[in-house]
Scaffold this active site. Structure first.
Site, PDB file in Angstrom:
ATOM      1  CB  CYS A 234      -0.881   0.019   1.236  1.00  0.00           C
ATOM      2  SG  CYS A 234       0.119   0.041   2.721  1.00  0.00           S
TER       3      CYS A 234
ATOM      4  CB  CYS B  14       4.634  -0.408   1.702  1.00  0.00           C
ATOM      5  SG  CYS B  14       3.496  -1.559   2.469  1.00  0.00           S
TER       6      CYS B  14
ATOM      7  CG  ASP C 157      40.774   0.795 -50.891  1.00  0.00           C
ATOM      8  OD1 ASP C 157      41.393   1.495 -51.695  1.00  0.00           O
ATOM      9  OD2 ASP C 157      41.254   0.373 -49.830  1.00  0.00           O
TER      10      ASP C 157
ATOM     11  CG  ASP D  44      40.730   0.071 -44.743  1.00  0.00           C
ATOM     12  OD1 ASP D  44      40.336   1.247 -44.820  1.00  0.00           O
ATOM     13  OD2 ASP D  44      41.927  -0.246 -44.821  1.00  0.00           O
TER      14      ASP D  44
ATOM     15  CG  ASP E 110      39.377   3.429 -47.924  1.00  0.00           C
ATOM     16  OD1 ASP E 110      40.368   3.780 -48.555  1.00  0.00           O
ATOM     17  OD2 ASP E 110      39.140   2.264 -47.585  1.00  0.00           O
TER      18      ASP E 110
END
Lengths: 725, 131
Positions: A3, A6, A414, A613, A617
């Site tokens: 409740c 609490c 590439d 990669d 690049d």
């Protein structure tokens, strides 16, 4: 907790802990939220325990929580559907068989009331909530449609004379209880199917999250302790037994084993791991035993970053959705206005009983309109498409990238690290007259050991292999795209291509013939010059990846032009290109000029996907319409890339483009279906065919059409999950 | 069949009522809405709670540019329509568990209107970012 008192007790207990500035407890969720400085979770838990309750630090919501929530939803929808069907069946029999007995309409009302109020509660409450917020959604439409039919039926039951009878009296003027039951049953069934299907659209993320084990075997002072994953710190040593999932990202400290990375990188074959190799959390250890030093934990692991990237992509919207968004934003209010207009038209000019007839049409319009099909068309396809990609190690940065990849016409690869393995080796050492092979290599290695270029590593490795003492350098300068220069043992030295020699005013002619021959073999010749004179030539070659030729063939089979870009000289590049089947080669391109070449292709009207990669690049990847970073491995989420391929296989490029095409096709089909469905359905429901054909759509048919239109959109999106990427 | 267009009082009332209803619907759904300003919290961040129940209340939040904004979505229903919130500008799509609060923190960097919506774009809200 039972409740409000609490709640107060616990809040007060938490507030008394040092550093807490605010504590609030939620009774419904049993969660406490605490704010403050230097908070220690253990002390907070202890404070709650001392006040007579139990507590544990909250974990972030797990996929299991989501699953449980979905199951509750499905259970609730199923209960309501079954109850609605059971109660509707007798009403349907009474109505369809024309069974009449005193009070038959009251019996129908009593059977329909729980269907309308309880089974239909999600729609009724949803309608009230949306209207309170001055918004509208499907609940508003279903709620209003069924309420209109229900009120009309109640009036017809108790005040039959209030509704004028007419030629269609038996059909129109009487009660619609069976219609209300059937409508709600069908729509609930549709929602049940939709909830289930929608749950499946996000299953890819859930699968990824499930890869990470919950516990790890931590080695503490040589003793193995099993701990929750959250307790593993960077630098910890972990024991990974055969068949275990690797708990976090790390480096192998001892042991050797083949690790199955397929679920994270899409790489189908297990990868051999030995001391010094990196392992990715969530991958599956094979037969060997590994000791791994943790290098990334928690949200820093590759898996966590992959999940984050996919979730971000799923949250983004592709440009194609803009129209659907605009329509969805005004859809329901506009449908409400159409329904009102249809009611007025039929009330004013319709056949008797006009009120019943007009209400019948109003309910049909409200019930056939399906905003959900429109709303689900794009997001479900994006969810399934990006999820499907993630399962194969293809990560789209956002939905826009996914949409753009479909239109690619040229794929620019590439060379180094993409078409080739990116691990060049010295294949030939050709000394000039009067020079020793070892001297050429020794001087080249002395300079190259300062460079980070992959070719430099190959030269140094070759010197080490021959046990050559590598001389010290007094000065060093890198010349990007050309080579390196410096002073070795008091002499001016240079290692690089013909352009570098030309700049340094060194005559390359003594080695020109050898250079020509090696280039023709696809090798990269490096001139070595000392004090203005060429002393020899090194040839470096990088093997093509075994999958490159196959991958390029797959791209061409999809009607794409494939070009390759490299800093290598034309002859070398062309030899590689011929072996792998590339159409066009851009050779001798300086790293900084790669983006320019991409731009040139774009100016020619090509939609360019640049594959590299992702490290050197980056400008070209950013310039391309779609930048694809390959072989990211554990370094996922490369900023410049629209698509990150976790694995190293070039074959994923074709898969990514294919997936983009399939996803966009599904979105288009969904949107077309959703638009056409509403554009055709709403006028028919409004009675557009009635004046010419006397045909009017029943609200029951309208509801059935509506319920299954959204299910079909989700089902169409789910097809993407089953396709081979 | 023939359509009967003879004007009677109830028909006139129906037409007038229909027009009035459409005008009402237009302003009801598309009329301008006032925003609620986010308040400054203890740590200096802007904070606002939005109740999610068949829509967002408030549905317009006014926030300052460059200051972190913590939105607590307090979802008070289990209707699946509102189980996700999408903030496209911040690349966020978040599940909102039913009957629970979910905090989302973003940093508004661009002055102007940044819309958010449910997963299906039926329920709408807006962060109005000011200097």
């Amino acid at each position: 907790m039972h409740c409000a008192s609490c709640v107060t007790t616990i809040e007060n207990a938490l507030a008394r802990v040092d550093g807490v500035t605010e504590a609030s407890v939620n009774l419904a969720t049993s969660r406490a939220r605490v704010r403050g400085e230097n908070l220690d979770p253990d002390r907070l838990v202890e404070a709650v325990r001392q006040s007579g309750y139990g507590a544990s630090p909250a974990q972030d919501r797990t996929p299991a929580d989501d699953l449980a929530r979905e199951e509750t939803e499905v259970r609730d929808a199923r209960r309501r559907t079954v109850a609605a069907a059971a109660l509707t069946l007798p009403v349907l029999v009474i109505s369809m068989a024309g069974i009449r007995f005193p009070g038959s309409e009251i019996v129908q009302l009593l059977l329909t009331l729980p269907v309308y109020l309880w089974a239909g509660w999600p729609f009724l409450s949803g309608m009230v909530r949306t209207l309170r917020n001055r918004t509208a959604n499907m609940d508003t439409l279903v709620g209003l449609g069924t309420t209109a039919a229900f009120l009309l039926s109640v009036v017809a039951t108790f005040f039959p004379r209030a509704l004028p009878a007419g030629p269609h009296g038996a059909e129109m003027g009487s009660v619609y209880y069976e219609a209300i039951g059937v409508i709600l049953t069908l729509i609930l069934l549709g929602r049940l199917l939709e909830t289930r299907a929608r749950g499946r659209t996000s299953s890819a993320i859930r699968l990824l999250l499930d890869l990470a084990p919950k516990r790890a075997r931590l080695l503490r002072g040589g003793v193995e302790v099993e701990v929750p994953l959250s307790q593993v710190r960077v630098g910890d040593r972990l024991h990974v037994k055969p068949g275990d999932a690797v708990p976090v990202d790390g480096r192998v400290a001892s042991g050797r084993s083949a690790v199955d990375e397929s679920l994270v990188t899409g790489e189908s074959l297990p990868v051999e791991k030995t001391v010094g190799d990196r392992v990715i959390g969530g991958t599956l250890n094979g037969e060997g035993v590994l000791e791994v030093e943790a290098t990334a934990v928690g949200s820093d692991t590759a898996l966590a970053r992959i999940v984050r990237l996919v979730q971000e992509a799923q949250a983004s919207k592709p440009p194609i959705q803009k129209l659907a968004d605009r329509v969805a934003g005004v859809f329901v209010p506009v449908v409400l206005m159409i329904a009102v207009a249809a009611w007025v038209v039929w009330y004013v000019a319709g056949p008797e009983p006009r009120a019943g007839f007009a209400t019948y049409v109003l309910a049909s319009v409200l019930l056939i309109a399906c905003p959900c099909a429109l709303g689900l068309a794009t997001p479900t396809a994006i969810l399934v498409g990006t999820g499907r990609g993630a399962r194969s190690g293809i990560l789209f940065r956002n939905a826009e990238a996914l949409e753009r990849a479909r239109a690619v016409t040229t794929v620019l690869l590439d060379k180094t690290g993409t078409v080739t393995e990116g691990k060049p080796r010295v294949t030939d050492v050709v000394p000039a007259a009067g020079t020793q092979e070892d001297d050429v290599l020794r001087i080249a290695a002395a300079l190259e050991k300062h460079s980070a270029h992959p070719v430099a590593a190959a030269v140094v490795a070759a010197a080490v292999e021959r046990n050559l003492p590598v001389a010290g350098t007094e000065s060093f300068e890198s010349r990007p795209g050309r080579g390196v220069e410096g002073v070795v043992g008091g002499r001016r030295a240079a290692v690089g291509n013909a352009a570098l020699l030309e700049e340094a005013k060194v005559d390359p002619s003594p080695m020109a013939e050898a250079s020509e021959r090696l280039s023709g073999e696809g090798k990269t010749p490096l001139f070595v010059a000392v004090d203005g004179r060429v002393i020899g030539l090194l040839a470096v070659a990088d093997r093509e990846k075994p999958s490159s030729a196959r991958a390029i063939a797959a791209l061409k089979a999809r009607g794409l032009r494939v070009a390759m870009i490299t800093g290598d000289q034309a002859k070398t590049a062309e030899a590689v290109a011929a072996r792998v089947g590339v159409d066009e080669v851009f050779a001798e391109v300086l790293p900084a000029d790669k983006a320019l070449r991409v731009r040139e292709l774009q100016d020619r009207g090509e939609v360019v996907a640049m594959v590299g990669d992702g490290v050197n690049d980056a400008p070209a990847l950013a310039q391309a319409d779609v930048g694809i970073a390959i072989g990211a491995g554990a370094d996922v989420a490369i900023e410049a890339a629209d698509v990150t391929l976790v694995g190293g296989s070039l074959e994923s490029v074709a898969e990514a483009i294919e997936l983009s095409r399939a996803t966009l096709a599904a979105i288009r089909q969904n949107l077309l279906f959703a638009f056409l469905y509403n554009v055709i359905g709403i006028p028919i429901a409004a009675g557009a065919l009635y004046p010419a054909t006397g045909w009017l759509l029943s609200p029951m048919v309208a509801a059935a059409a509506m319920a299954f239109s959204s299910v079909s959109v989700v089902a169409n999106s789910l097809r993407l999950a089953g396709r081979k990427a | 069949m023939t359509l009967d267009f003879v004007g009677t009082a109830d028909r006139i009332v129906a037409v007038a009522g229909g027009v009035a209803a459409c005008v009402f619907l237009y302003f009801f759904f598309f009329g301008r809405r006032r925003g609620v300003s986010a308040r400054r919290g203890v740590a200096g961040a802007q904070e606002v709670t939005i109740v999610v129940a068949g829509g967002y209340r408030p549905d317009v939040v006014v926030a300052k540019k460059g200051v972190p904004l913590t939105i607590t979505f307090d979802r008070q229903e289990d209707n699946p329509c509102s189980d996700e919130v999408v903030l496209p500008e911040f690349k966020l799509r978040r599940r909102l568990p039913a009957f629970a609060k979910t905090e989302i923190t973003v940093v508004p960097e661009r002055v102007g209107e940044s819309p958010f919506s449910c997963g299906m774009n039926m329920l709408h809200g807006m962060i109005r970012v000011v200097d």
